[in-house]
Write a protein that holds these residues in place. Sequence first.
Motif, PDB file in Angstrom:
ATOM      1  N   CYS A 246       2.613 -73.194  12.023  1.00  0.00           N
ATOM      2  CA  CYS A 246       1.837 -73.778  13.063  1.00  0.00           C
ATOM      3  C   CYS A 246       1.956 -73.175  14.335  1.00  0.00           C
ATOM      4  O   CYS A 246       0.825 -73.450  15.078  1.00  0.00           O
ATOM      5  CB  CYS A 246       3.169 -75.027  13.356  1.00  0.00           C
ATOM      6  SG  CYS A 246       3.153 -76.280  11.854  1.00  0.00           S
TER       7      CYS A 246
ATOM      8  N   ILE B 286      -0.116 -79.418  17.202  1.00  0.00           N
ATOM      9  CA  ILE B 286      -1.170 -79.140  16.473  1.00  0.00           C
ATOM     10  C   ILE B 286      -2.513 -79.783  16.596  1.00  0.00           C
ATOM     11  O   ILE B 286      -3.592 -79.399  17.063  1.00  0.00           O
ATOM     12  CB  ILE B 286      -1.268 -79.000  14.921  1.00  0.00           C
ATOM     13  CG1 ILE B 286      -0.229 -77.679  14.642  1.00  0.00           C
ATOM     14  CG2 ILE B 286      -2.531 -78.589  14.268  1.00  0.00           C
ATOM     15  CD1 ILE B 286      -0.003 -77.478  13.256  1.00  0.00           C
TER      16      ILE B 286
ATOM     17  N   TYR C 276     -10.388 -69.989  15.804  1.00  0.00           N
ATOM     18  CA  TYR C 276     -10.602 -71.019  14.653  1.00  0.00           C
ATOM     19  C   TYR C 276     -11.994 -71.833  15.048  1.00  0.00           C
ATOM     20  O   TYR C 276     -12.764 -72.461  14.366  1.00  0.00           O
ATOM     21  CB  TYR C 276      -9.507 -71.741  14.112  1.00  0.00           C
ATOM     22  CG  TYR C 276      -8.496 -70.856  13.629  1.00  0.00           C
ATOM     23  CD1 TYR C 276      -8.759 -69.670  12.795  1.00  0.00           C
ATOM     24  CD2 TYR C 276      -7.103 -71.209  13.429  1.00  0.00           C
ATOM     25  CE1 TYR C 276      -7.839 -68.704  12.544  1.00  0.00           C
ATOM     26  CE2 TYR C 276      -6.183 -70.451  12.944  1.00  0.00           C
ATOM     27  CZ  TYR C 276      -6.554 -69.179  12.513  1.00  0.00           C
ATOM     28  OH  TYR C 276      -5.339 -68.386  12.068  1.00  0.00           O
TER      29      TYR C 276
ATOM     30  N   LEU D  31      -2.083 -65.613   9.713  1.00  0.00           N
ATOM     31  CA  LEU D  31      -1.811 -66.765   9.473  1.00  0.00           C
ATOM     32  C   LEU D  31      -1.258 -66.801   8.118  1.00  0.00           C
ATOM     33  O   LEU D  31      -0.007 -67.235   7.616  1.00  0.00           O
ATOM     34  CB  LEU D  31      -2.625 -67.899   9.537  1.00  0.00           C
ATOM     35  CG  LEU D  31      -2.664 -69.317   8.769  1.00  0.00           C
ATOM     36  CD1 LEU D  31      -1.325 -69.914   9.499  1.00  0.00           C
ATOM     37  CD2 LEU D  31      -3.578 -70.222   9.016  1.00  0.00           C
TER      38      LEU D  31
ATOM     39  N   LEU E 150      -1.294 -71.178  14.037  1.00  0.00           N
ATOM     40  CA  LEU E 150      -2.506 -72.326  14.170  1.00  0.00           C
ATOM     41  C   LEU E 150      -2.792 -72.671  15.549  1.00  0.00           C
ATOM     42  O   LEU E 150      -3.990 -72.724  15.952  1.00  0.00           O
ATOM     43  CB  LEU E 150      -2.124 -73.318  13.406  1.00  0.00           C
ATOM     44  CG  LEU E 150      -2.358 -73.467  11.825  1.00  0.00           C
ATOM     45  CD1 LEU E 150      -2.018 -74.623  11.213  1.00  0.00           C
ATOM     46  CD2 LEU E 150      -3.779 -73.045  11.325  1.00  0.00           C
TER      47      LEU E 150
END
Length: 431
Positions: free
Chosen positions: A231, A373, A241, A55, A234
């Motif tokens: 994005c 997201i 995560y 990221l 993510l």
Amino acid sequence: MKEIIKKTNEKGFFHLLSTNIATQLYGALAILCVSKILSANEIAYLKLLHSYTSLFIFLGTFGFHTAVLKYCSDTILYNFRFQIAKYCIKITLITSGISFLIFNILVYFDIILSSYKVTGQTIFYSMIIFFSSLSMVCIGYYQSQKKIKKLALNQFFVRTIFFIFSVLGAYFFGLEGVVFFTVSSYVIGFLMYILLMPKEISFIKDKQLVSKEVKTKVFSIAFFSVAGASCTSLLQNADFYIMDIFGVDQQLLGYYSLSSIFVMALTIIVGTAQSILTPYFSENRKKPSWVWKKMLSYQLIVFLGAVIISIIGYFGVFLLIKFYYGVEYESLNYYYSTIVTRFIAWASFSIVGVALLGMGIVKQGFYIAALLIIPAYIITWYIYHNYGISAIGYSQGLIFLLNSIFVWVLAYIKINHKKEYIDENRKVWNN
């Protein structure tokens, strides 16, 4: 079909593909060797570290690798390609440094990687943010100039070094060795890419750099590119995560991580096709009919290829468990079958994405990724909370299926609709 294969070969696809296959074999061998030396907990740590640094590498490039790829292959701005390349490299020096600092601040305050203590090896590993960001800008230039053979040979050399360093590092020094030699291979790779850039770039003085108008164009596509890429990152790493934030058994995470690495290895064909086709779509951005037709052809081929190699990969993992890892790793096959749904869903719109990029349609890609997201993390958390790690891989498949639908609709509106509009105008003009 013969015509497609012939033209694909002329573009350098099979040259780059064969080189990538060789380097991916190195990568696969490195994974097999290292995963037998390191514990499942250490594999989980490395995978989480990789998920976060990937990221911050995107943030470090700040989209300038895309700007170089786009505008250095642009026929209108072609004479300014050296200035654009140098300008993007100079700015990336700053943005990658800032990204490196932000990453380490977040680690220090336990905002990310909270399951692990801050160590020198974490900080040292994060240096790849700096070197990988700059390398990506150089790679973007090679792609824009269609220097496929040079790019392929460089990547082969870098992956060979990575393989040797990773295995030797793990064997003699364990986790610390893997971290040290991984960073070393990134440094060598960066030096290879930067030293082989055209000499004309180094001779350009600051006063000869790009105009404000070109800078505006570069920053515009760079901003939306980094926003979209961040994005997307993510979205791609939502499972890791979420598990890092809410906690997970480290050994199970190690098995899950190893399965995800096997799935990552499948991206070779798709990634190669994207690298080759992007500058061609960019060159023909004023021919939406051509772009739409070629996009459909190559997208179908890539998707079918992705399905086939996913099935082959499943049996490959099964054989690895039976003859190499042993019964304690039997969960790898199940995790693989859940995670590979993301790869197949991604492959269903991967060429559509680069066609949009070639047409200069990047803002909408960012909007789509940003829109997904919050729903993505809600879906991932819900599945993880109710079904655990055994089902969290399916959340990724669902997320990227939604992404595929949005991207296809965008392509239909922006490329196919534009094609029809231009064709209608031509009919009127001819009459």
